[in-house]
Scaffold this motif. Structure first.
Motif, PDB file in Angstrom:
ATOM      1  N   VAL A  19       4.976  -9.995   4.357  1.00  0.00           N
ATOM      2  CA  VAL A  19       5.360 -10.188   2.952  1.00  0.00           C
ATOM      3  C   VAL A  19       5.584 -11.670   2.668  1.00  0.00           C
ATOM      4  CG1 VAL A  19       7.171  -9.761   1.234  1.00  0.00           C
ATOM      5  CG2 VAL A  19       6.262  -7.864   2.582  1.00  0.00           C
ATOM      6  N   VAL A  20       6.262 -12.367   3.577  1.00  0.00           N
ATOM      7  CA  VAL A  20       6.493 -13.811   3.388  1.00  0.00           C
ATOM      8  C   VAL A  20       5.161 -14.555   3.343  1.00  0.00           C
ATOM      9  CG1 VAL A  20       7.441 -15.886   4.487  1.00  0.00           C
ATOM     10  CG2 VAL A  20       8.813 -13.796   4.356  1.00  0.00           C
ATOM     11  N   GLN A  21       4.245 -14.187   4.216  1.00  0.00           N
ATOM     12  CA  GLN A  21       2.934 -14.849   4.242  1.00  0.00           C
ATOM     13  C   GLN A  21       2.170 -14.572   2.946  1.00  0.00           C
ATOM     14  OE1 GLN A  21       1.270 -13.235   7.818  1.00  0.00           O
ATOM     15  NE2 GLN A  21       2.591 -14.442   9.156  1.00  0.00           N
ATOM     16  N   LEU A  22       2.197 -13.336   2.490  1.00  0.00           N
ATOM     17  CA  LEU A  22       1.483 -12.994   1.253  1.00  0.00           C
ATOM     18  C   LEU A  22       2.183 -13.583   0.034  1.00  0.00           C
ATOM     19  CD1 LEU A  22      -1.083 -11.177   0.670  1.00  0.00           C
ATOM     20  CD2 LEU A  22      -0.269 -11.217   3.001  1.00  0.00           C
ATOM     21  N   TYR A  23       3.483 -13.738   0.107  1.00  0.00           N
ATOM     22  CA  TYR A  23       4.211 -14.389  -0.984  1.00  0.00           C
ATOM     23  C   TYR A  23       3.720 -15.826  -1.135  1.00  0.00           C
ATOM     24  CZ  TYR A  23       8.202 -16.094  -3.732  1.00  0.00           C
ATOM     25  OH  TYR A  23       8.998 -16.659  -4.698  1.00  0.00           O
ATOM     26  N   ALA A  24       3.468 -16.475  -0.006  1.00  0.00           N
ATOM     27  CA  ALA A  24       2.934 -17.833  -0.058  1.00  0.00           C
ATOM     28  C   ALA A  24       1.533 -17.845  -0.660  1.00  0.00           C
ATOM     29  CB  ALA A  24       2.907 -18.445   1.340  1.00  0.00           C
ATOM     30  N   VAL A  25       0.773 -16.805  -0.411  1.00  0.00           N
ATOM     31  CA  VAL A  25      -0.594 -16.728  -0.942  1.00  0.00           C
ATOM     32  C   VAL A  25      -0.593 -16.397  -2.435  1.00  0.00           C
ATOM     33  CG1 VAL A  25      -2.754 -15.387  -0.837  1.00  0.00           C
ATOM     34  CG2 VAL A  25      -1.614 -16.100   1.277  1.00  0.00           C
ATOM     35  N   THR A  26       0.235 -15.425  -2.836  1.00  0.00           N
ATOM     36  CA  THR A  26       0.194 -14.931  -4.216  1.00  0.00           C
ATOM     37  C   THR A  26       1.156 -15.644  -5.147  1.00  0.00           C
ATOM     38  OG1 THR A  26       1.878 -13.234  -3.823  1.00  0.00           O
ATOM     39  CG2 THR A  26      -0.430 -12.617  -3.424  1.00  0.00           C
ATOM     40  N   GLY A  27       2.270 -16.134  -4.611  1.00  0.00           N
ATOM     41  CA  GLY A  27       3.288 -16.742  -5.464  1.00  0.00           C
ATOM     42  C   GLY A  27       4.111 -15.708  -6.211  1.00  0.00           C
ATOM     43  N   LEU A  74       6.476 -12.248  -5.389  1.00  0.00           N
ATOM     44  CA  LEU A  74       7.058 -11.406  -4.353  1.00  0.00           C
ATOM     45  C   LEU A  74       6.656  -9.948  -4.517  1.00  0.00           C
ATOM     46  CD1 LEU A  74       8.853 -11.101  -1.880  1.00  0.00           C
ATOM     47  CD2 LEU A  74      10.827 -10.905  -3.434  1.00  0.00           C
ATOM     48  N   ASN A  75       6.702  -9.431  -5.736  1.00  0.00           N
ATOM     49  CA  ASN A  75       6.326  -8.030  -5.948  1.00  0.00           C
ATOM     50  C   ASN A  75       4.868  -7.792  -5.579  1.00  0.00           C
ATOM     51  OD1 ASN A  75       8.847  -7.168  -6.844  1.00  0.00           O
ATOM     52  ND2 ASN A  75       8.413  -7.791  -8.943  1.00  0.00           N
ATOM     53  N   GLU A  76       4.014  -8.691  -5.958  1.00  0.00           N
ATOM     54  CA  GLU A  76       2.588  -8.574  -5.629  1.00  0.00           C
ATOM     55  C   GLU A  76       2.392  -8.616  -4.116  1.00  0.00           C
ATOM     56  OE1 GLU A  76      -1.274  -7.815  -6.406  1.00  0.00           O
ATOM     57  OE2 GLU A  76       0.303  -7.933  -7.911  1.00  0.00           O
ATOM     58  N   ALA A  77       3.130  -9.494  -3.441  1.00  0.00           N
ATOM     59  CA  ALA A  77       3.031  -9.601  -1.982  1.00  0.00           C
ATOM     60  C   ALA A  77       3.474  -8.293  -1.323  1.00  0.00           C
ATOM     61  CB  ALA A  77       3.888 -10.762  -1.484  1.00  0.00           C
ATOM     62  N   GLN A  78       4.586  -7.747  -1.775  1.00  0.00           N
ATOM     63  CA  GLN A  78       5.074  -6.487  -1.207  1.00  0.00           C
ATOM     64  C   GLN A  78       4.067  -5.356  -1.428  1.00  0.00           C
ATOM     65  OE1 GLN A  78       8.808  -6.346  -3.309  1.00  0.00           O
ATOM     66  NE2 GLN A  78       9.950  -7.079  -1.522  1.00  0.00           N
ATOM     67  N   GLU A  79       3.510  -5.277  -2.619  1.00  0.00           N
ATOM     68  CA  GLU A  79       2.542  -4.218  -2.903  1.00  0.00           C
ATOM     69  C   GLU A  79       1.275  -4.371  -2.074  1.00  0.00           C
ATOM     70  OE1 GLU A  79       1.794  -3.072  -6.900  1.00  0.00           O
ATOM     71  OE2 GLU A  79       3.885  -3.340  -7.481  1.00  0.00           O
ATOM     72  N   ALA A  80       0.811  -5.583  -1.892  1.00  0.00           N
ATOM     73  CA  ALA A  80      -0.395  -5.805  -1.095  1.00  0.00           C
ATOM     74  C   ALA A  80      -0.164  -5.416   0.362  1.00  0.00           C
ATOM     75  CB  ALA A  80      -0.839  -7.270  -1.197  1.00  0.00           C
ATOM     76  N   VAL A  81       0.991  -5.773   0.908  1.00  0.00           N
ATOM     77  CA  VAL A  81       1.298  -5.418   2.298  1.00  0.00           C
ATOM     78  C   VAL A  81       1.476  -3.900   2.427  1.00  0.00           C
ATOM     79  CG1 VAL A  81       2.969  -5.692   4.177  1.00  0.00           C
ATOM     80  CG2 VAL A  81       2.253  -7.675   2.842  1.00  0.00           C
ATOM     81  N   GLN A  82       2.124  -3.288   1.451  1.00  0.00           N
ATOM     82  CA  GLN A  82       2.271  -1.830   1.482  1.00  0.00           C
ATOM     83  C   GLN A  82       0.911  -1.146   1.436  1.00  0.00           C
ATOM     84  OE1 GLN A  82       4.898  -1.043  -1.793  1.00  0.00           O
ATOM     85  NE2 GLN A  82       6.700  -1.721  -0.689  1.00  0.00           N
ATOM     86  N   GLU A  83       0.013  -1.659   0.616  1.00  0.00           N
ATOM     87  CA  GLU A  83      -1.335  -1.095   0.543  1.00  0.00           C
ATOM     88  C   GLU A  83      -2.050  -1.256   1.883  1.00  0.00           C
ATOM     89  OE1 GLU A  83      -4.752   0.771  -0.682  1.00  0.00           O
ATOM     90  OE2 GLU A  83      -2.797   0.736  -1.671  1.00  0.00           O
ATOM     91  N   ALA A  84      -1.859  -2.371   2.551  1.00  0.00           N
ATOM     92  CA  ALA A  84      -2.474  -2.570   3.870  1.00  0.00           C
ATOM     93  C   ALA A  84      -1.959  -1.525   4.862  1.00  0.00           C
ATOM     94  CB  ALA A  84      -2.197  -3.985   4.380  1.00  0.00           C
ATOM     95  N   PHE A  85      -0.657  -1.272   4.854  1.00  0.00           N
ATOM     96  CA  PHE A  85      -0.104  -0.252   5.752  1.00  0.00           C
ATOM     97  C   PHE A  85      -0.589   1.144   5.363  1.00  0.00           C
ATOM     98  CE2 PHE A  85       2.847  -3.478   7.267  1.00  0.00           C
ATOM     99  CZ  PHE A  85       2.901  -3.160   8.617  1.00  0.00           C
ATOM    100  N   THR A  86      -0.769   1.393   4.084  1.00  0.00           N
ATOM    101  CA  THR A  86      -1.309   2.683   3.636  1.00  0.00           C
ATOM    102  C   THR A  86      -2.707   2.885   4.191  1.00  0.00           C
ATOM    103  OG1 THR A  86       0.005   2.584   1.614  1.00  0.00           O
ATOM    104  CG2 THR A  86      -1.887   4.056   1.603  1.00  0.00           C
TER     105      THR A  86
END
Length: 170
Positions: free
Chosen positions: A19-27, A29-41
């Motif tokens: 999530v921290v890594q994706l937060y750096a990519v997306t800027g 936090l909610n988008e980062a969390q959703e993207a990581v959750q989708e990856a785990f799904t």
């Protein structure tokens, strides 16, 4: 270790880091969390394949970044469309009758509310309402009948001065 246990272990070990890594990519936090959750799904959808990966965290990161990029592209296209068509029309009717109708609809069971809204407010025929809700036409007719009765009682209780026929289309 089962495939599910492996995914749980990887989730516990690297969810926050991803999530921290994706937060750096997306800027965002909610988008980062959703993207990581989708990856785990997606990992859960193919647990054997996930278990065979040499570096599951790298795979999750790549999937999450791809999800975030795809969502960004779709959002950018949608935002461009919204700019071209202009601001959305004002749909909120502040008339007391409309507000009373919406309040009464919220009191109904979900099935009745959905049937009434789709049939009377969206103006769909019974067959199309049935297809949309995934129920039979008879069920829709029953829900419409019960919903109209309940709605009439709710609207009569809330406004004793109203004596006209209830028209849910207005």
């Amino acid at each position: 270790m089962s495939d599910g246990d492996l995914i749980s272990e990887v989730y516990t070990g690297c969810f926050r880091r991803l999530v921290v890594q994706l937060y750096a990519v997306t800027g965002d936090l909610n988008e980062a969390q959703e993207a990581v959750q989708e990856a785990f799904t997606r990992a859960l959808a193919a647990p054997r394949r996930f278990a065979g990966l040499e570096n599951p965290e790298a795979w999750l990161r790549r999937v999450a970044v791809n999800v975030a990029r795809s969502r960004y592209r779709r959002r950018r296209v949608f935002d461009g469309l919204l700019r071209r068509i202009g601001p959305p029309p004002a749909v909120a009717d502040r008339a007391p009758e409309h507000l009373a109708l919406l309040a009464a609809l919220r009191e109904l069971p979900e099935g009745q509310r959905h049937a009434l809204a789709l049939h009377y407010l969206v103006d769909l025929p019974v067959g199309e309402v049935a297809a949309t809700l995934g129920v039979s036409a008879g069920t829709v007719k029953s829900r419409l009948s019960r919903g109209r009765q309940a709605l009439a009682a709710l609207l009569t209780d809330s406004d004793t001065t109203y004596t006209g026929r209830i028209d849910v289309r207005s």
